[in-house]
Design an enzyme around this catalytic site. Structure first.
Site, PDB file in Angstrom:
ATOM      1  N   ASP A 132       1.183  -7.696   2.349  1.00 16.84           N
ATOM      2  CA  ASP A 132       1.299  -6.269   2.048  1.00 16.84           C
ATOM      3  C   ASP A 132       2.769  -5.833   1.857  1.00 16.84           C
ATOM      4  O   ASP A 132       3.338  -5.158   2.706  1.00 16.84           O
ATOM      5  CB  ASP A 132       0.640  -5.489   3.197  1.00 16.84           C
ATOM      6  N   SER A 186       4.048   2.476   8.229  1.00 16.42           N
ATOM      7  CA  SER A 186       3.807   1.479   7.198  1.00 16.42           C
ATOM      8  C   SER A 186       5.109   1.190   6.472  1.00 16.42           C
ATOM      9  O   SER A 186       5.785   2.122   6.035  1.00 16.42           O
ATOM     10  CB  SER A 186       2.789   1.996   6.188  1.00 16.42           C
ATOM     11  N   HIS A 246       0.822  -1.222   0.000  1.00 13.89           N
ATOM     12  CA  HIS A 246       0.000   0.000   0.000  1.00 13.89           C
ATOM     13  C   HIS A 246       0.851   1.265   0.000  1.00 13.89           C
ATOM     14  O   HIS A 246       0.323   2.363  -0.176  1.00 13.89           O
ATOM     15  CB  HIS A 246      -1.043  -0.016   1.117  1.00 13.89           C
TER      16      HIS A 246
HETATM   17  N1  ASP Z   1      -1.834   1.467   8.111  1.00 16.45           N
HETATM   18  C1  ASP Z   1      -1.048   2.551   8.578  1.00 16.45           C
HETATM   19  C2  ASP Z   1      -0.404   3.331   7.486  1.00 16.45           C
HETATM   20  O1  ASP Z   1      -0.917   3.307   6.390  1.00 16.45           O
HETATM   21  C3  ASP Z   1      -0.099   2.157   9.634  1.00 16.45           C
HETATM   22  C4  ASP Z   1      -0.714   2.534  10.923  1.00 16.45           C
HETATM   23  O2  ASP Z   1      -1.326   3.595  10.983  1.00 16.45           O
HETATM   24  O3  ASP Z   1      -0.577   1.798  11.880  1.00 16.45           O
HETATM   25  O4  ASP Z   1       0.556   4.065   7.677  1.00 16.45           O
END
Ligand code: ASP
Length: 718
Positions: free
Chosen positions: A222, A653, A86
């Site tokens: 991911d 991330s 992502h």
């Molecule tokens: N999923 C988050 C991000 O996209 C990571 C998190 O906020 O823990 O940075």
């Protein structure tokens, strides 16, 4: 005698299997003085110098800021880096077409020539951190006028940066910590040629999609792989086919030894922004007013995007990443609202505030600087609250409207017209027309007719009269509160929202074009809003932010003096931080217990060819059916993700998750539902970070992608 001998051994085993959580995102520079002893007691086998060292290579050299807002981990001596899928997805999308859809099918470069350049993408290495509080605060006093103080600090910062970077290619940044009680300087080396090496299909990399986002159990692979390129001197350079893979100072070995409950873990990365010390009043404003309004704002746009994506594969390819970007925060905000309420985090803050007030009364004479600070903060919020709501909700709304970007595009074009003669005038107009065409092709401008009435109402309902532009009078009088009728009227009269009439106008003389655009009802609406917003709301909020920092500086210093047993950590501010904790599951509710890891079995448990989020690609099915999991398996199953109690945030991330020896065991990618609140209040009982198990990455590279050249480059610890 025997008992005596056995007992210490049992205690040892116990100490290593009992899970522990540690709140905090710690600054590498202060690790040695604040944390290392505790980290080692909890299992770490490294010294502070192994993690952060400016004289020899250390773990910090294997962690980069990837692009604008993610982290990446260096995993080979030839510049290979791993980050989340992502984090790389917009780059993968940019290389995708319907005929060659890398997002959907995945991509693996077979050799260096196949690696794909990404204009604008950067990877930044941290060179050093230095405490520059003294020089930044030179001649600065707490009693100065706030704006004057801020101006002096900004000038000092610019001088320091100038001096440091004048004869080097490094990039320097100075950031305040604890609301400006301390200042640290960060020196970076930024690489600008970063190429795509590989990514699994979206149905692996984003398996579970929005449905599973922010939720445990999780089954997405991911990750994506990129490579940093440098010039022949191993220095940063703009993209060139002559560049060569960057020879790294250090890289992370990947551990096949796996994780078990209670194991020490640490995450090194770049968390973006947290607000751990805000008062109950601000937290209430955020969860009761701002986030619900922003969720509403995104609701409709996401619905429109979903409908659009279902119309054709082209639309799906074009909008899936913008949709993900909207839905990511949208879903998290609901988590924050629920979990702050569930954990009674506002009441907890009120208790701390009451304790603080009692303490200030107790130490009143000795520490007069703290007396009355709570009252000042409360008065401050009377002014700050409505401004913050208008700013926060207004920014969300402005970001959501595509037509505003179109207006800017038109303005940029026509402002070049006066003074341009003959041919060049024609060229400018041709260029403008073709930019408008391509803007329409890649942006869903037509949504705005539905979005605008809805947005205008949400803004009105959440702001005080002072921050509402004049056109609201018209809506309330001439249109009797009917937002749709007001917007329809604008669309009927506007040329900006009607390409046929707009292109006709662009045939006219420059003077007429400029005049007509300025009189355009859509432009009028836009400029009234942006005047109110930038000239009043933003300016007033910005000037109050000095006052906010001043009051919080005092409050936080007081808290630290009141509670000397606690070590305080600074809020995240996109600088390198280290979080540590242990591998562990959690119990979200009475009688509910979550195990700390998931497996490939779970992917197939969720598989559903009818649901986009749960489609499993044929390549993974084949690897699953073949079943030869070999060294990637644990208990005959391939582990996919695991949870741990590392305090992380957005920006983490893609961060490496390391074991006690500093070996890579996972890639951080998310938090659980209960963990969404941890940007405001961390609850060690239930807040968990979610990581991709590095064994799943290796399994995919080996058994799904057959990417043996990449595997050969890695240092794997079996
Ligand atoms: N999923 C988050 C991000 O996209 C990571 C998190 O906020 O823990 O940075």
């Amino acid at each position: 005698m025997l008992r005596k001998l056995i007992l210490p051994a049992l205690i040892m085993i116990h100490a290593h299997t009992v899970a522990f959580a540690v709140e905090g995102m710690w600054v590498p520079l202060w690790l040695d003085s604040l944390n290392i002893k505790d980290m080692q007691e909890k299992g770490l086998r490294l010294s502070a110098g192994d993690i952060y060292n400016i004289n020899q290579s250390s773990l910090k050299d294997a962690v980069v800021i990837f692009g604008g807002g993610c982290t990446g981990a260096i995993i080979s001596q030839e510049g290979l880096l791993i980050t989340n899928h992502h984090c790389g997805d917009s780059r993968i999308q940019a290389h995708s077409t319907i005929e060659n859809n890398l997002l959907e099918n995945g991509f693996w470069a077979l050799n260096r020539e196949d690696e794909l350049p990404n204009p604008g993408l950067t990877a930044a290495f941290l060179v050093s951190i230095e405490d520059v509080t003294g020089p930044v605060l030179e001649h600065v006093s707490e009693f100065m006028d706030a704006a004057e103080r801020d101006h002096l600090i900004s000038t000092n910062i610019l001088d320091i940066i100038d001096e440091i970077t004048s004869d080097s290619h490094y990039h320097a940044e100075i950031k305040p910590f604890f609301f400006g009680n301390q200042y640290l300087l960060f020196l970076y080396e930024i690489f600008r040629d970063v190429r795509l090496v590989g990514a699994p299909p979206e149905s692996i990399g984003n398996f579970g999609g929005n449905t599973d986002n922010w939720v445990w159990p999780r089954h997405s692979g991911d990750f994506s792989l990129f490579r940093i390129y440098a010039d022949q001197y191993n220095s940063p350079a703009e993209y060139s086919p002559d560049n060569i893979p960057y020879r790294t100072a250090t890289h992370l070995p990947l551990s096949l030894r796996g994780v078990k409950e209670g194991d020490f873990t640490m995450v090194i990365g770049y968390p973006g922004n947290t607000d751990e010390y805000i008062l109950s009043e601000e937290l209430r404003l955020i969860v009761e007013q701002c986030l619900p309004a922003k969720i509403q704002i995104r609701d409709l746009k996401m619905k429109l995007l979903e409908n659009e994506m279902n119309t054709s594969p082209e639309a799906r390819l074009r909008y899936s990443i913008p949709y993900y970007n909207l839905s990511n925060a949208w879903k998290k905000w609901t988590g924050v609202i629920n979990e702050i309420a569930h954990a009674r985090a506002i009441d907890e803050k009120i208790m701390v505030e009451q304790q603080f007030v009692q303490w200030t009364r107790l130490v009143g004479e000795e520490k007069p600087q703290y007396s009355g600070i709570m009252e000042h903060l409360s008065e401050f919020y009377d002014r700050y609250g409505p401004l913050y709501a208008a700013y926060d909700i207004g920014s969300e709304l402005l970001n959501g409207l595509e037509t505003l970007d179109l207006v800017n595009l038109i303005l940029n074009g026509i402002y070049q017209l006066p003074g341009a003669a003959g041919e060049s005038e024609k060229e400018i107009l041709q260029q403008l027309i073709s930019s408008i065409h391509s803007f329409y092709k890649s942006n869903p401008v037509h949504f705005d007719m539905d979005l605008l009435p809805y947005y205008l109402r949400i803004y009105y309902e959440n702001t005080v009269a002072d921050f509402q532009p004049g056109f609201y009078n018209q809506i309330n009088t001439r249109f009797k509160g009917d937002y749709r009728a007001f917007v329809n009227d604008i669309y009927e009269r506007s040329l900006i929202t009607d390409t046929v009439r707009l292109f006709r106008l662009l045939q006219r003389s420059p003077d007429r074009i400029v005049r007509r655009i300025h009189d355009d009802p859509f432009y009028q609406l836009y400029s009234q809003f942006s005047r109110k917003f930038t000239q009043q709301v933003y300016v007033e909020l910005d000037s109050l932010s000095f006052e906010k920092d001043r009051l919080y500086r005092i409050y936080l210093t007081g808290l630290m003096e009141m509670d000397t047993g606690k070590i305080y950590y600074p809020d995240a501010n996109s600088t390198m931080r280290i979080a540590y904790g242990s591998v562990e599951g959690y119990e979200p509710a009475d009688a509910v217990e979550y195990r700390y890891y998931t497996t490939l079995e779970g992917v197939f448990g969720k598989e559903n060819p009818e649901i986009q989020d749960y489609i499993v690609p044929p390549s993974l099915k084949a690897a699953y059916a073949a079943g030869n999991y070999e060294k990637y398996a644990f208990d005959h199953q391939v582990p996919v993700c695991f949870t741990a109690s590392n305090h992380t945030s957005g920006g983490n991330s893609g961060s490496p998750v390391l074991n006690a020896q500093g070996h890579l065991i996972g890639i951080n990618f998310d938090r659980n539902w209960e963990g969404t609140m941890s940007d405001y209040a961390y609850n060690p009982e239930v807040c968990r970070n979610i990581s991709l198990d590095i064994r799943y990455v290796l399994f995919i590279l080996d058994k799904v992608a057959n990417a043996h050249a990449i595997l050969d480059e890695l240092t794997i610890i079996e």
